[in-house]
Design a protein around this motif. Structure first.
Motif, PDB file in Angstrom:
ATOM      1  N   MET A   1       0.838  -1.169   0.000  1.00  0.00           N
ATOM      2  CA  MET A   1       0.000   0.000   0.000  1.00  0.00           C
ATOM      3  C   MET A   1       0.891   1.243   0.000  1.00  0.00           C
ATOM      4  O   MET A   1       1.849   1.335   0.735  1.00  0.00           O
ATOM      5  CB  MET A   1      -0.888   0.009   1.252  1.00  0.00           C
ATOM      6  CG  MET A   1      -1.697   1.266   1.374  1.00  0.00           C
ATOM      7  SD  MET A   1      -2.578   1.539   2.943  1.00  0.00           S
ATOM      8  CE  MET A   1      -3.498   0.079   3.127  1.00  0.00           C
ATOM      9  N   TYR A   2       0.527   2.176  -0.855  1.00  0.00           N
ATOM     10  CA  TYR A   2       1.236   3.455  -0.878  1.00  0.00           C
ATOM     11  C   TYR A   2       0.799   4.293   0.313  1.00  0.00           C
ATOM     12  O   TYR A   2      -0.323   4.161   0.809  1.00  0.00           O
ATOM     13  CB  TYR A   2       0.928   4.229  -2.174  1.00  0.00           C
ATOM     14  CG  TYR A   2       1.520   3.607  -3.400  1.00  0.00           C
ATOM     15  CD1 TYR A   2       2.875   3.705  -3.647  1.00  0.00           C
ATOM     16  CD2 TYR A   2       0.725   2.922  -4.311  1.00  0.00           C
ATOM     17  CE1 TYR A   2       3.433   3.145  -4.783  1.00  0.00           C
ATOM     18  CE2 TYR A   2       1.265   2.358  -5.445  1.00  0.00           C
ATOM     19  CZ  TYR A   2       2.616   2.464  -5.676  1.00  0.00           C
ATOM     20  OH  TYR A   2       3.166   1.914  -6.787  1.00  0.00           O
ATOM     21  N   PHE A   3       1.675   5.172   0.762  1.00  0.00           N
ATOM     22  CA  PHE A   3       1.350   6.064   1.866  1.00  0.00           C
ATOM     23  C   PHE A   3       0.079   6.860   1.560  1.00  0.00           C
ATOM     24  O   PHE A   3      -0.767   7.044   2.426  1.00  0.00           O
ATOM     25  CB  PHE A   3       2.523   7.010   2.146  1.00  0.00           C
ATOM     26  CG  PHE A   3       2.241   8.015   3.207  1.00  0.00           C
ATOM     27  CD1 PHE A   3       2.232   7.641   4.550  1.00  0.00           C
ATOM     28  CD2 PHE A   3       1.985   9.333   2.887  1.00  0.00           C
ATOM     29  CE1 PHE A   3       1.970   8.571   5.548  1.00  0.00           C
ATOM     30  CE2 PHE A   3       1.724  10.267   3.875  1.00  0.00           C
ATOM     31  CZ  PHE A   3       1.715   9.878   5.201  1.00  0.00           C
ATOM     32  N   THR A   4      -0.074   7.308   0.295  1.00  0.00           N
ATOM     33  CA  THR A   4      -1.232   8.122  -0.072  1.00  0.00           C
ATOM     34  C   THR A   4      -2.531   7.345  -0.007  1.00  0.00           C
ATOM     35  O   THR A   4      -3.594   7.941   0.075  1.00  0.00           O
ATOM     36  CB  THR A   4      -1.075   8.716  -1.484  1.00  0.00           C
ATOM     37  OG1 THR A   4      -0.831   7.650  -2.402  1.00  0.00           O
ATOM     38  CG2 THR A   4       0.052   9.709  -1.547  1.00  0.00           C
ATOM     39  N   ASP A   5      -2.461   6.025  -0.049  1.00  0.00           N
ATOM     40  CA  ASP A   5      -3.683   5.239   0.038  1.00  0.00           C
ATOM     41  C   ASP A   5      -4.425   5.495   1.340  1.00  0.00           C
ATOM     42  O   ASP A   5      -5.647   5.402   1.390  1.00  0.00           O
ATOM     43  CB  ASP A   5      -3.394   3.740  -0.098  1.00  0.00           C
ATOM     44  CG  ASP A   5      -3.006   3.350  -1.513  1.00  0.00           C
ATOM     45  OD1 ASP A   5      -3.152   4.181  -2.431  1.00  0.00           O
ATOM     46  OD2 ASP A   5      -2.566   2.208  -1.695  1.00  0.00           O
ATOM     47  N   ARG A   6      -3.708   5.798   2.401  1.00  0.00           N
ATOM     48  CA  ARG A   6      -4.363   6.075   3.682  1.00  0.00           C
ATOM     49  C   ARG A   6      -5.269   7.297   3.574  1.00  0.00           C
ATOM     50  O   ARG A   6      -6.371   7.303   4.105  1.00  0.00           O
ATOM     51  CB  ARG A   6      -3.338   6.252   4.792  1.00  0.00           C
ATOM     52  CG  ARG A   6      -2.719   4.914   5.184  1.00  0.00           C
ATOM     53  CD  ARG A   6      -1.862   5.076   6.397  1.00  0.00           C
ATOM     54  NE  ARG A   6      -0.497   5.329   5.923  1.00  0.00           N
ATOM     55  CZ  ARG A   6       0.522   5.599   6.685  1.00  0.00           C
ATOM     56  NH1 ARG A   6       0.364   5.702   7.979  1.00  0.00           N
ATOM     57  NH2 ARG A   6       1.718   5.781   6.190  1.00  0.00           N
ATOM     58  N   GLY A   7      -4.786   8.318   2.911  1.00  0.00           N
ATOM     59  CA  GLY A   7      -5.613   9.516   2.722  1.00  0.00           C
ATOM     60  C   GLY A   7      -6.804   9.239   1.834  1.00  0.00           C
ATOM     61  O   GLY A   7      -7.913   9.725   2.092  1.00  0.00           O
ATOM     62  N   ILE A   8      -6.596   8.450   0.792  1.00  0.00           N
ATOM     63  CA  ILE A   8      -7.691   8.085  -0.108  1.00  0.00           C
ATOM     64  C   ILE A   8      -8.722   7.255   0.644  1.00  0.00           C
ATOM     65  O   ILE A   8      -9.927   7.463   0.501  1.00  0.00           O
ATOM     66  CB  ILE A   8      -7.150   7.344  -1.342  1.00  0.00           C
ATOM     67  CG1 ILE A   8      -6.295   8.289  -2.185  1.00  0.00           C
ATOM     68  CG2 ILE A   8      -8.297   6.758  -2.162  1.00  0.00           C
ATOM     69  CD1 ILE A   8      -5.478   7.609  -3.258  1.00  0.00           C
ATOM     70  N   GLU A   9      -8.252   6.328   1.466  1.00  0.00           N
ATOM     71  CA  GLU A   9      -9.167   5.503   2.254  1.00  0.00           C
ATOM     72  C   GLU A   9      -9.959   6.353   3.247  1.00  0.00           C
ATOM     73  O   GLU A   9     -11.151   6.130   3.443  1.00  0.00           O
ATOM     74  CB  GLU A   9      -8.409   4.401   2.969  1.00  0.00           C
ATOM     75  CG  GLU A   9      -7.934   3.318   2.031  1.00  0.00           C
ATOM     76  CD  GLU A   9      -7.061   2.280   2.710  1.00  0.00           C
ATOM     77  OE1 GLU A   9      -6.823   2.376   3.929  1.00  0.00           O
ATOM     78  OE2 GLU A   9      -6.619   1.354   2.000  1.00  0.00           O
ATOM     79  N   GLU A  10      -9.300   7.323   3.871  1.00  0.00           N
ATOM     80  CA  GLU A  10     -10.021   8.210   4.794  1.00  0.00           C
ATOM     81  C   GLU A  10     -11.068   9.018   4.048  1.00  0.00           C
ATOM     82  O   GLU A  10     -12.204   9.176   4.522  1.00  0.00           O
ATOM     83  CB  GLU A  10      -9.055   9.145   5.508  1.00  0.00           C
ATOM     84  CG  GLU A  10      -9.767  10.063   6.475  1.00  0.00           C
ATOM     85  CD  GLU A  10      -8.858  10.999   7.243  1.00  0.00           C
ATOM     86  OE1 GLU A  10      -9.400  11.877   7.928  1.00  0.00           O
ATOM     87  OE2 GLU A  10      -7.614  10.851   7.158  1.00  0.00           O
ATOM     88  N   LEU A  11     -10.711   9.537   2.872  1.00  0.00           N
ATOM     89  CA  LEU A  11     -11.657  10.284   2.053  1.00  0.00           C
ATOM     90  C   LEU A  11     -12.873   9.429   1.725  1.00  0.00           C
ATOM     91  O   LEU A  11     -14.018   9.862   1.872  1.00  0.00           O
ATOM     92  CB  LEU A  11     -10.975  10.767   0.775  1.00  0.00           C
ATOM     93  CG  LEU A  11     -11.869  11.449  -0.257  1.00  0.00           C
ATOM     94  CD1 LEU A  11     -12.485  12.719   0.310  1.00  0.00           C
ATOM     95  CD2 LEU A  11     -11.071  11.735  -1.511  1.00  0.00           C
ATOM     96  N   GLU A  12     -12.621   8.211   1.297  1.00  0.00           N
ATOM     97  CA  GLU A  12     -13.714   7.315   0.939  1.00  0.00           C
ATOM     98  C   GLU A  12     -14.590   6.999   2.151  1.00  0.00           C
ATOM     99  O   GLU A  12     -15.822   6.999   2.065  1.00  0.00           O
ATOM    100  CB  GLU A  12     -13.149   6.027   0.347  1.00  0.00           C
ATOM    101  CG  GLU A  12     -14.202   5.078  -0.167  1.00  0.00           C
ATOM    102  CD  GLU A  12     -13.592   3.865  -0.834  1.00  0.00           C
ATOM    103  OE1 GLU A  12     -14.270   3.302  -1.695  1.00  0.00           O
ATOM    104  OE2 GLU A  12     -12.453   3.483  -0.487  1.00  0.00           O
ATOM    105  N   LYS A  13     -13.965   6.764   3.284  1.00  0.00           N
ATOM    106  CA  LYS A  13     -14.704   6.430   4.503  1.00  0.00           C
ATOM    107  C   LYS A  13     -15.564   7.605   4.970  1.00  0.00           C
ATOM    108  O   LYS A  13     -16.733   7.429   5.322  1.00  0.00           O
ATOM    109  CB  LYS A  13     -13.724   6.030   5.611  1.00  0.00           C
ATOM    110  CG  LYS A  13     -14.398   5.646   6.901  1.00  0.00           C
ATOM    111  CD  LYS A  13     -13.353   5.247   7.947  1.00  0.00           C
ATOM    112  CE  LYS A  13     -14.011   4.948   9.286  1.00  0.00           C
ATOM    113  NZ  LYS A  13     -13.033   4.649  10.319  1.00  0.00           N
ATOM    114  N   ARG A  14     -14.979   8.805   4.967  1.00  0.00           N
ATOM    115  CA  ARG A  14     -15.689   9.967   5.492  1.00  0.00           C
ATOM    116  C   ARG A  14     -16.682  10.564   4.505  1.00  0.00           C
ATOM    117  O   ARG A  14     -17.692  11.135   4.905  1.00  0.00           O
ATOM    118  CB  ARG A  14     -14.688  11.055   5.887  1.00  0.00           C
ATOM    119  CG  ARG A  14     -13.876  10.703   7.084  1.00  0.00           C
ATOM    120  CD  ARG A  14     -12.835  11.789   7.351  1.00  0.00           C
ATOM    121  NE  ARG A  14     -12.413  11.695   8.719  1.00  0.00           N
ATOM    122  CZ  ARG A  14     -12.332  12.721   9.537  1.00  0.00           C
ATOM    123  NH1 ARG A  14     -12.627  13.923   9.121  1.00  0.00           N
ATOM    124  NH2 ARG A  14     -11.943  12.541  10.787  1.00  0.00           N
TER     125      ARG A  14
END
Length: 59
Positions: A1-14
């Motif tokens: 997983m790329y570091f940026t995936d965490r931000g994308i996952e948070e965006l999707e979740k929120r």
């Protein structure tokens, strides 16, 4: 997983259930670049990529 995936996952979740216009997205990107000018090039590349998603591969 790329570091940026965490931000994308948070965006999707929120915000995953929300609908937004490209006009709204463009305004948010402009605001982000105004606040973070060092990210102008990556944001420009992302915007161009999004704008051209529907172009034929033959071009």
């Amino acid at each position: 997983m790329y570091f940026t995936d965490r931000g994308i996952e948070e965006l999707e979740k929120r915000r995953g259930e929300e609908e937004v216009s490209f006009e709204w997205l463009a305004e948010q990107l402009r605001t982000f670049v105004d606040l973070n000018p060092d990210f102008e090039v990556p944001v420009e590349r992302l915007a161009t990529w999004l704008a051209r998603l529907d172009e034929d591969d033959d071009e």
